[in-house]
Design a protein around this motif. Structure first.
Motif, PDB file in Angstrom:
ATOM      1  N   VAL A 240      18.644  60.346  24.049  1.00 34.79           N
ATOM      2  CA  VAL A 240      19.968  59.808  23.738  1.00 34.79           C
ATOM      3  C   VAL A 240      20.991  60.905  23.966  1.00 34.79           C
ATOM      4  O   VAL A 240      20.822  62.031  23.482  1.00 34.79           O
ATOM      5  N   VAL A 241      22.052  60.584  24.704  1.00 35.53           N
ATOM      6  CA  VAL A 241      23.063  61.585  25.061  1.00 35.53           C
ATOM      7  C   VAL A 241      24.449  61.033  24.749  1.00 35.53           C
ATOM      8  O   VAL A 241      24.804  59.935  25.199  1.00 35.53           O
ATOM      9  N   ASP A 242      25.223  61.796  23.980  1.00 35.05           N
ATOM     10  CA  ASP A 242      26.618  61.453  23.733  1.00 35.05           C
ATOM     11  C   ASP A 242      27.454  62.014  24.880  1.00 35.05           C
ATOM     12  O   ASP A 242      27.441  63.219  25.133  1.00 35.05           O
ATOM     13  N   VAL A 243      28.184  61.144  25.573  1.00 37.57           N
ATOM     14  CA  VAL A 243      28.905  61.563  26.771  1.00 37.57           C
ATOM     15  C   VAL A 243      30.019  62.550  26.440  1.00 37.57           C
ATOM     16  O   VAL A 243      30.211  63.548  27.152  1.00 37.57           O
ATOM     17  N   ALA A 244      30.755  62.305  25.382  1.00 43.25           N
ATOM     18  CA  ALA A 244      31.913  63.141  25.060  1.00 43.25           C
ATOM     19  C   ALA A 244      31.522  64.571  24.735  1.00 43.25           C
ATOM     20  O   ALA A 244      32.169  65.523  25.177  1.00 43.25           O
ATOM     21  N   THR A 245      30.451  64.745  23.977  1.00 48.63           N
ATOM     22  CA  THR A 245      30.064  66.083  23.509  1.00 48.63           C
ATOM     23  C   THR A 245      28.922  66.693  24.304  1.00 48.63           C
ATOM     24  O   THR A 245      28.708  67.905  24.244  1.00 48.63           O
ATOM     25  N   GLY A 246      28.169  65.876  25.023  1.00 43.89           N
ATOM     26  CA  GLY A 246      26.983  66.370  25.703  1.00 43.89           C
ATOM     27  C   GLY A 246      25.802  66.534  24.780  1.00 43.89           C
ATOM     28  O   GLY A 246      24.722  66.965  25.217  1.00 43.89           O
ATOM     29  N   GLN A 247      25.971  66.192  23.496  1.00 40.04           N
ATOM     30  CA  GLN A 247      24.871  66.295  22.543  1.00 40.04           C
ATOM     31  C   GLN A 247      23.736  65.381  22.983  1.00 40.04           C
ATOM     32  O   GLN A 247      23.956  64.258  23.417  1.00 40.04           O
ATOM     33  N   GLN A 248      22.504  65.860  22.855  1.00 40.28           N
ATOM     34  CA  GLN A 248      21.348  65.108  23.341  1.00 40.28           C
ATOM     35  C   GLN A 248      20.143  65.352  22.447  1.00 40.28           C
ATOM     36  O   GLN A 248      19.984  66.431  21.868  1.00 40.28           O
ATOM     37  N   ARG A 249      19.302  64.357  22.318  1.00 41.71           N
ATOM     38  CA  ARG A 249      18.089  64.513  21.519  1.00 41.71           C
ATOM     39  C   ARG A 249      17.012  63.551  21.989  1.00 41.71           C
ATOM     40  O   ARG A 249      17.288  62.502  22.573  1.00 41.71           O
ATOM     41  N   ARG A 250      15.757  63.914  21.744  1.00 42.13           N
ATOM     42  CA  ARG A 250      14.600  63.065  21.997  1.00 42.13           C
ATOM     43  C   ARG A 250      14.290  62.281  20.731  1.00 42.13           C
ATOM     44  O   ARG A 250      14.335  62.830  19.626  1.00 42.13           O
ATOM     45  N   VAL A 251      13.966  61.001  20.906  1.00 41.81           N
ATOM     46  CA  VAL A 251      13.628  60.179  19.748  1.00 41.81           C
ATOM     47  C   VAL A 251      12.351  59.387  20.034  1.00 41.81           C
ATOM     48  O   VAL A 251      12.008  59.107  21.187  1.00 41.81           O
ATOM     49  N   LEU A 252      11.654  59.041  18.957  1.00 43.11           N
ATOM     50  CA  LEU A 252      10.470  58.173  18.983  1.00 43.11           C
ATOM     51  C   LEU A 252       9.350  58.700  19.884  1.00 43.11           C
ATOM     52  O   LEU A 252       8.544  57.933  20.407  1.00 43.11           O
ATOM     53  N   ALA A 253       9.273  60.019  20.027  1.00 44.53           N
ATOM     54  CA  ALA A 253       8.290  60.618  20.941  1.00 44.53           C
ATOM     55  C   ALA A 253       6.853  60.310  20.543  1.00 44.53           C
ATOM     56  O   ALA A 253       5.965  60.313  21.400  1.00 44.53           O
ATOM     57  N   THR A 254       6.611  60.047  19.270  1.00 43.64           N
ATOM     58  CA  THR A 254       5.238  59.761  18.824  1.00 43.64           C
ATOM     59  C   THR A 254       5.037  58.293  18.475  1.00 43.64           C
ATOM     60  O   THR A 254       3.957  57.915  18.032  1.00 43.64           O
ATOM     61  N   HIS A 255       6.053  57.480  18.707  1.00 43.15           N
ATOM     62  CA  HIS A 255       5.941  56.073  18.319  1.00 43.15           C
ATOM     63  C   HIS A 255       5.089  55.305  19.331  1.00 43.15           C
ATOM     64  O   HIS A 255       5.212  55.523  20.545  1.00 43.15           O
ATOM     65  N   PRO A 256       4.243  54.389  18.890  1.00 41.87           N
ATOM     66  CA  PRO A 256       3.378  53.651  19.824  1.00 41.87           C
ATOM     67  C   PRO A 256       4.146  52.873  20.896  1.00 41.87           C
ATOM     68  O   PRO A 256       3.622  52.669  22.000  1.00 41.87           O
ATOM     69  N   SER A 257       5.349  52.432  20.598  1.00 36.59           N
ATOM     70  CA  SER A 257       6.114  51.652  21.578  1.00 36.59           C
ATOM     71  C   SER A 257       6.504  52.464  22.797  1.00 36.59           C
ATOM     72  O   SER A 257       6.831  51.900  23.853  1.00 36.59           O
ATOM     73  N   ILE A 258       6.454  53.776  22.678  1.00 38.49           N
ATOM     74  CA  ILE A 258       6.879  54.685  23.743  1.00 38.49           C
ATOM     75  C   ILE A 258       5.704  55.122  24.608  1.00 38.49           C
ATOM     76  O   ILE A 258       5.869  55.498  25.770  1.00 38.49           O
ATOM     77  N   GLN A 259       4.504  55.046  24.067  1.00 39.93           N
ATOM     78  CA  GLN A 259       3.345  55.672  24.693  1.00 39.93           C
ATOM     79  C   GLN A 259       2.648  54.781  25.727  1.00 39.93           C
ATOM     80  O   GLN A 259       2.653  53.549  25.622  1.00 39.93           O
ATOM     81  N   ALA A 260       2.027  55.437  26.716  1.00 41.53           N
ATOM     82  CA  ALA A 260       1.071  54.747  27.582  1.00 41.53           C
ATOM     83  C   ALA A 260      -0.138  54.360  26.737  1.00 41.53           C
ATOM     84  O   ALA A 260      -0.590  55.133  25.891  1.00 41.53           O
ATOM     85  N   GLU A 261      -0.666  53.171  26.965  1.00 42.25           N
ATOM     86  CA  GLU A 261      -1.755  52.662  26.139  1.00 42.25           C
ATOM     87  C   GLU A 261      -3.108  53.075  26.708  1.00 42.25           C
ATOM     88  O   GLU A 261      -3.460  52.732  27.835  1.00 42.25           O
TER      89      GLU A 261
END
Length: 438
Positions: A240-261
């Motif tokens: 997720v990246v905020d355009v105005a500030t350039g702030q960025q972060r990774r989210v849900l990296a360990t959540h099952p919805s994100i992973q290859a099964e």
């Protein structure tokens, strides 16, 4: 400066083509129906070789067959739906695609699989891929990675008509260079770079594969960008990246919805293939890949490449950097299965189009959760980048499953690669005796 040749095709139905497993011949000359569809003129591409022209002249006539795929038809082997081959590509394979409001077509040619020497972002103009917005930015050069386009992958338009692209920053066989992976926003009319946001650690990992993106102008003073990092390894996440500030972060990296099964099985071109994380992949695999927004940007829909499941999140939470990963995980909504999708796209009615590399087709998920088969054909191989205009859906076909890396070092791709389109609403059927539909 121009790069590559693109075969522009006249309007023709691909429904029921008995030669559907064969790509079109080299050097064929076609007229594009761009003026009727998009309101702009396209000059036909002249046959590049005499041999190609002779091959076209000698080609057998295409005989239309009745559509048989469906409830009362066969088991799904016959072509279905009508689509047009908008362009044929030789050289690098296409990935992302965007069609501007005035009908200009832009295509991305990433370099993460093959470090090619052509444009990585191009506009289709008069039968050519023209490096866009300039050769200096799109072609290989000695400029610093932050100052040129390295490997354009996913693309989209925002609600203001600006083109956004994810530069995954990866050149095949090379490690990430500082400044290479970035989010780009360009003004379509002028080609001016509006934003260039370099992705950095910890949002960017050494094995990141920044794959696709969507832009939400309803959150953040200048908008929020959601990027799918499907990962070249085993570390996918949403970024997720905020355009105005350039702030960025990774989210849900360990959540099952994100992973290859683990143990995911798919049949690609008749071959059953199984994904195991600790084995070398024999087909295109990865974590979260396809992403798309609802028409009013209140939800982000997403899906892992190596999964059949579709999920969504409220963007009010996702765009809020004060919301914890645990809170996001609790808000994840399972939307049901969607097949083996790579790209996702949403039309103005909120219907989601999903590519399907297992069944060589493109499906539409209606707002009530039901699905429709939009097009099916053996040529719809590795459907990838997908984009909706108000009237048509566009999709690139890159033959990615045939790359040498998935086939014991043997490159099994057979150019040309295609860009296709099909109408969102059915084409009216006319009968001279009774008007429309008899």
């Amino acid at each position: 400066m121009t790069y590559g040749k693109v075969g522009q095709h006249k309007a023709r139905s691909m429904q029921g083509n008995k030669h559907s497993a064969k790509p079109c011949g080299v050097g064929r000359t076609f007229l594009n129906r761009r003026a009727a569809l998009l309101g702009v003129a396209v000059t036909p591409l002249v046959a590049s070789t005499l041999a190609g022209a002779k091959a076209y002249a000698a080609a057998p006539a295409i005989k239309a067959l009745p559509q048989t795929t469906g409830v009362n038809g066969d088991q799904g082997y016959a072509p279905a739906g009508s689509f047009e081959v908008v362009a044929e590509f030789y050289g690098p394979g296409p990935s992302g695609v965007v069609v501007s409001e005035n009908g200009r077509i832009f295509v991305g040619f990433p370099r993460h699989a093959i470090n090619h020497k052509g444009a990585t972002l191009g506009e289709l103009v008069n039968g050519r891929v023209v490096p866009w917005p300039s050769a200096a930015l799109s072609m290989p050069s000695n400029a610093a990675p932050a100052d040129r386009f390295m490997s354009i992958h996913g693309m989209t338009l925002d609600t203001q008509g600006r083109l956004w692209a994810i530069d995954d920053g990866k050149l095949a066989g090379q490690p990430f260079a500082p400044g290479a992976a970035k989010i780009l926003c360009l003004d379509v009319a002028t080609g001016k770079i509006v934003y260039s946001i370099v992705l950095k650690s910890p949002a960017l990992l050494p094995d990141s594969h920044m794959n696709d993106l969507r832009v939400d102008l309803t959150h953040g003073s200048k908008g929020t960008v959601y990027v799918s990092d499907s990962s070249f390894g085993h570390s996918p996440a949403l970024v997720v990246v905020d355009v105005a500030t350039g702030q960025q972060r990774r989210v849900l990296a360990t959540h099952p919805s994100i992973q290859a099964e683990e143990g995911f099985m798919v049949v690609v071109e008749g071959v059953p293939l199984v994904y195991h994380a600790q084995q070398k992949p024999h087909f295109v695999v990865g974590g979260v890949d396809g992403v798309t927004l609802s028409p009013n940007s209140d939800r982000l829909y997403y899906a892992a490449l190596t999964s059949r499941k579709l999920y969504s999140l409220p963007t009010a939470l996702l765009a809020n950097f004060n919301v914890s990963d645990a809170e996001l995980a609790a808000a994840v909504q399972y939307e049901g299965e969607k097949g083996t999708a790579d790209g996702l796209a949403t039309d103005k009615q909120g219907r989601i189009y999903t590519t399907n590399f297992e069944h060589d087709c493109i499906l539409r998920r209606n707002t009530d959760g039901t699905f429709e088969l939009m097009v099916h054909d053996p040529r719809i191989l590795s459907p990838d980048g997908i984009f909706c205009t108000p009237t048509h859906v566009y999709c690139t076909l890159g033959q990615w499953n045939r790359l040498a890396s998935f086939n014991n070092g043997q490159d099994k791709r057979h150019p040309p690669y295609h860009l296709i389109s099909f109408p969102i609403e059915p084409v009216a059927a006319y009968n001279a005796e009774g008007g429309v539909n008899g």
